[in-house]
Design an enzyme around this catalytic site. Structure first.
Site, PDB file in Angstrom:
ATOM      1  N   TYR A 108      -1.297  -3.055  -6.989  1.00 13.11           N
ATOM      2  CA  TYR A 108      -1.290  -3.697  -5.479  1.00 13.11           C
ATOM      3  C   TYR A 108      -2.556  -3.877  -4.931  1.00 13.11           C
ATOM      4  CZ  TYR A 108      -0.415  -5.235  -0.896  1.00 13.11           C
ATOM      5  OH  TYR A 108      -0.533  -5.759   0.322  1.00 13.11           O
TER       6      TYR A 108
ATOM      7  N   SER B 260      -1.559  -4.287  10.159  1.00 15.93           N
ATOM      8  CA  SER B 260      -1.310  -5.180   8.994  1.00 15.93           C
ATOM      9  C   SER B 260      -0.012  -5.922   9.267  1.00 15.93           C
ATOM     10  CB  SER B 260      -0.901  -4.486   7.688  1.00 15.93           C
ATOM     11  OG  SER B 260      -1.950  -3.284   7.535  1.00 15.93           O
TER      12      SER B 260
ATOM     13  N   ASP C  29      -9.485 -10.185   8.411  1.00 13.77           N
ATOM     14  CA  ASP C  29      -9.226  -8.877   8.053  1.00 13.77           C
ATOM     15  C   ASP C  29     -10.063  -7.653   8.275  1.00 13.77           C
ATOM     16  OD1 ASP C  29      -6.921  -7.052   7.328  1.00 13.77           O
ATOM     17  OD2 ASP C  29      -7.953  -6.729   5.525  1.00 13.77           O
TER      18      ASP C  29
ATOM     19  N   ARG D 127       2.062 -12.164  -1.325  1.00 16.62           N
ATOM     20  CA  ARG D 127       0.708 -12.539  -0.744  1.00 16.62           C
ATOM     21  C   ARG D 127      -0.081 -13.677  -1.339  1.00 16.62           C
ATOM     22  NH1 ARG D 127      -1.708  -8.891   2.911  1.00 16.62           N
ATOM     23  NH2 ARG D 127      -0.278  -7.098   3.290  1.00 16.62           N
TER      24      ARG D 127
ATOM     25  N   LYS E 161      -9.567  -2.273   1.553  1.00 18.86           N
ATOM     26  CA  LYS E 161      -9.236  -0.987   2.303  1.00 18.86           C
ATOM     27  C   LYS E 161     -10.201   0.049   1.975  1.00 18.86           C
ATOM     28  CE  LYS E 161      -6.300  -3.844   4.178  1.00 18.86           C
ATOM     29  NZ  LYS E 161      -6.560  -4.310   5.498  1.00 18.86           N
TER      30      LYS E 161
ATOM     31  N   CYS F  69       0.397  -8.297  11.259  1.00 20.92           N
ATOM     32  CA  CYS F  69       0.853  -8.673  12.690  1.00 20.92           C
ATOM     33  C   CYS F  69       0.049  -9.892  13.136  1.00 20.92           C
ATOM     34  CB  CYS F  69       0.383  -7.572  13.728  1.00 20.92           C
ATOM     35  SG  CYS F  69       1.353  -6.169  13.395  1.00 20.92           S
TER      36      CYS F  69
ATOM     37  N   ARG G  89       0.843  -1.019   0.004  1.00 21.67           N
ATOM     38  CA  ARG G  89      -0.145  -0.220  -0.051  1.00 21.67           C
ATOM     39  C   ARG G  89       0.948   1.143  -0.076  1.00 21.67           C
ATOM     40  NH1 ARG G  89      -1.737   0.573   4.403  1.00 21.67           N
ATOM     41  NH2 ARG G  89      -1.233  -1.359   5.537  1.00 21.67           N
TER      42      ARG G  89
ATOM     43  N   HIS H 289     -10.645  -2.843  11.255  1.00 20.72           N
ATOM     44  CA  HIS H 289      -9.971  -3.706  10.628  1.00 20.72           C
ATOM     45  C   HIS H 289      -9.580  -4.850  11.643  1.00 20.72           C
ATOM     46  CE1 HIS H 289      -5.063  -3.597   9.358  1.00 20.72           C
ATOM     47  NE2 HIS H 289      -6.142  -4.225   8.320  1.00 20.72           N
TER      48      HIS H 289
END
Ligand code: OXD
Ligand code: MN
Length: 648
Positions: A216, A267, A292, A404, A225, A269, A74, A245
């Site tokens: 991306y 993000s 998420d 990813r 998002k 974590c 991002r 989130h």
């Protein structure tokens, strides 16, 4: 110009027609969402070199993409909240006047789809027809976006049908920003190469999303998002619900009692790991609803009910292994798109810390050859025969740190199918939430688990969250601790002070505030002076979840401390403390203590973050009347209370 296709819904037609005229694509395709169409797009991408087809025996219907080096995460610096007034975007967001931004971006969009196909993706955030679900129309010139959206959201004809003649949707436009001249060959990952040419823009009042220049996931899959967090957080504030989130999970005790938990971690974590964790505690069962994003709505009974608006997992690959998250690996077995991982000679994929021996030779995320390390079969280096030390010192990784997988949720072996479909006891309410967890990567100070003393204290805890910056964002601060309130720092659709106030309001407006979830702060990432992790994490986290359930039931006491309620050491169940990773009792003791000195610094840092928000707000208010919003007094009060309790 190609002809704009007909849509029963006039507003959909108008949106597509407008952008057809601006972007002038060669062709328009309305995405049907069928499997046949999905595979056909993937295969066409294989033909033109944008996808590599993986071995159909070991990875059926799976593909690998390699992004441009500028387009791996991002871009927070190029992400804008374009509300009419700057103060409404608040101190944490980049802002530009909406008319100015539109004029600027329209220049970029002009003719940007020349030589390309414009895809129109009707999509749903949530199960189609569920009362909490919202809808979107994303226009894009990226087939990569189409097939990722097919996995991450519910797409296609069923959505258009549901929208009918006049259904509401969030209009979204996306372009990779790389028009093709006649006869020009496409590149493997088209995008605007300069960061300054990328724009990820939300218009919260008009509820529109304009994205340009990046392919991306977080910048281009606009349901995720941009919609489900930034635009939805604004919708949620206006309408009295919450867009967060957060992962959502279902936990069943040995007595078969079910609990639903959400957890907000920044993000990369470990949300995906916790959402699919295999409990080490005997008799406990965990199922996944989402990894998420959670949308939570207050019910008439005062409880908060949640759905996962997504349909797949866009997970960080490195570190995902049979030890850390076997259910994520199993979710990637078929129908998955991998981005920026290593290709093995047998058409499979590999990444660092996958727990799988590296192949002798492979192709790294940049498309260059890579080789197994000389003294560690689980590493790869850029040259043959390199040692672990040499590879480490060179900083080389074969799979990008933010590589990813995009995997369909239906592949997940522990999916809570009813909850995932928005059902609770057969009704489409979403699941009632018993506890909300906040957390982050904090090597020091923050204890293993800390229970809030009240809703307001819990909101304070969320507002105080901080974490080491990870590779999920392009940043020069990776590894440094930054404040990330509610793990929403990159995703607030409006002023952070108003967002805190909205959290506080959820208690005031609740039909029965005693039924709101209890709030906890967890930290799986404490390190000893020698740099070793003091808590094994992963399946051992079930020990903490059990304690939380016992607190909900009033079955165990807690230490009431200045920072919150901490477990008594004896109440952390150490049954089945066996295997590769184990709880070390002395470490456990240490991470259940209040580090007074550390906390005094921590609280001062939280206060400084509040001051920073307020300072920016007063700067704005001078120019734009007296409407500046401040961090709510109730949170300042908790800050003062904790500060004085620590000083005692
Ligand atoms: C994500 C992120 O991709 O938070 O989920 O960056
Ligand atoms: Mn995320």
């Amino acid at each position: 110009m190609v002809k704009t296709p007909k849509f029963a819904n006039e507003k959909v037609f108008a949106w597509v027609d407008k952008w057809n005229k601006v972007c002038t694509p060669d062709k328009i395709v309305v995405v049907s969402g069928s499997k046949k169409e999905h595979i056909a797009i993937c295969e066409a991408m294989v033909k033109n070199g944008q996808f590599i087809k993986l071995n159909p025996k070991t990875r059926p219907e799976c593909y690998l993409a390699r992004s441009h080096e500028s387009d791996v995460a991002r871009v927070e610096g190029r992400t804008f909240i374009c509300s009419k007034r700057e103060i409404d975007a608040g101190p944490t967001n980049h802002w530009m006047d909406p008319d100015q931004m539109k004029a600027l971006m329209l220049k970029s969009y002009k003719g940007c789809m020349k030589g390309r196909t414009m895809y129109v993706i009707p999509y749903a955030m949530g199960p189609i027809g569920n009362p909490i679900t919202q809808y979107g129309i994303e226009i894009t010139d990226s087939p990569y976006v189409v097939v990722n959206m097919n996995i991450m959201t519910r797409t296609g004809d069923a959505v258009l049908k549901h929208l009918g003649n006049d259904g509401e949707f969030i209009p979204c436009i996306h372009s990779v920003g790389a028009p093709l001249k006649k006869g020009q060959k496409d590149v493997a990952w088209p995008c605007a190469k300069n960061i300054e040419d990328k724009f990820i823009t939300q218009f919260p009042e008009e509820r529109q999303i304009w994205s340009f220049g990046s392919g991306y996931g977080g910048n281009a899959l606009l349901g995720k998002k941009c919609f489900a967090l930034r635009i939805a957080s604004k919708l949620a504030k206006d309408q009295g619900w919450m867009a967060e989130h957060m992962l959502i999970l279902t936990l069943t005790s040995p007595e078969r009692k079910q609990y639903h938990l959400t957890a907000a971690f920044p993000s990369a974590c470990g949300k995906t790991n916790l959402a699919m964790m295999q409990p080490k505690l005997p008799g406990w069962k965990l199922q996944t609803i989402g990894d998420d994003i959670a949308w939570l709505k207050p019910g008439d009974d005062g409880r908060l009910y949640a759905i996962n608006p997504e349909n797949g997992f866009f997970g960080v690959a490195p570190g995902t292994s049979m030890d850390s998250n076997p259910n994520a690996l199993k979710s990637c077995k078929k129908g998955t798109i991998f981005t920026n991982v290593v290709l093995t000679p047998d058409g499979d994929i590999w990444w660092e810390d996958m727990g799988v021996k590296a192949p002798k030779e492979g192709v790294d995320w940049k498309g260059n050859p890579c080789y197994v390390c000389a003294d560690d079969p689980y590493r790869m280096g850029p040259k043959p025969g390199m040692t672990k030390k040499e590879i480490k010192e060179s900083g080389y990784v074969a799979a990008h740190k933010n590589s990813r997988f995009t995997a369909p949720a239906e592949n997940c072996p522990v999916l809570d199918k009813a909850g995932f479909n928005g059902l609770w006891r057969g009704k489409p309410t979403g699941v009632p939430i018993d506890a909300i967890l906040f957390g982050g990567r904090r090597p020091s100070t923050i204890p293993l688990v800390n229970e809030a003393k009240s809703w307001t204290h819990g909101v304070f805890m969320g507002s105080a969250a901080g974490s080491e910056v990870t590779a999920a964002v392009i940043s020069d601060q990776i590894g440094q601790v930054r404040r990330d309130p509610m793990a929403m720092l990159p995703f607030f659709g409006y002023n952070v002070a108003d967002y805190f106030q909205h959290w506080l309001e959820m208690e005031r407006t609740s039909a029965d505030a005693t039924k709101l979830p209890k709030i906890y702060f967890v930290n799986w990432f404490r390190k000893g002076e020698d740099g070793r992790f003091m808590w094994p994490g992963f399946g051992d986290n079930s020990r903490v979840l059990k304690w939380i359930c016992q607190r909900i039931e009033g079955q165990v006491r807690a230490h009431v401390t200045p920072i919150g309620n901490l477990p008594l050491e004896k109440d952390i169940d150490l049954a089945n403390n066996e295997g590769k990773f184990k709880v070390v009792p002395e470490d456990l003791r240490a991470i259940l203590k209040v580090d007074k000195e550390g906390w005094t610094k921590e609280i001062a840092a939280v206060g400084a973050s509040y001051d920073e928000y307020d300072a920016k707000a007063s700067k704005d208010s001078k120019a734009r009347s007296a409407t500046a919003r401040r961090v709510p007094k109730a949170l300042r009060q908790v800050l003062a209370d904790v500060t004085s309790a620590l000083a005692r």
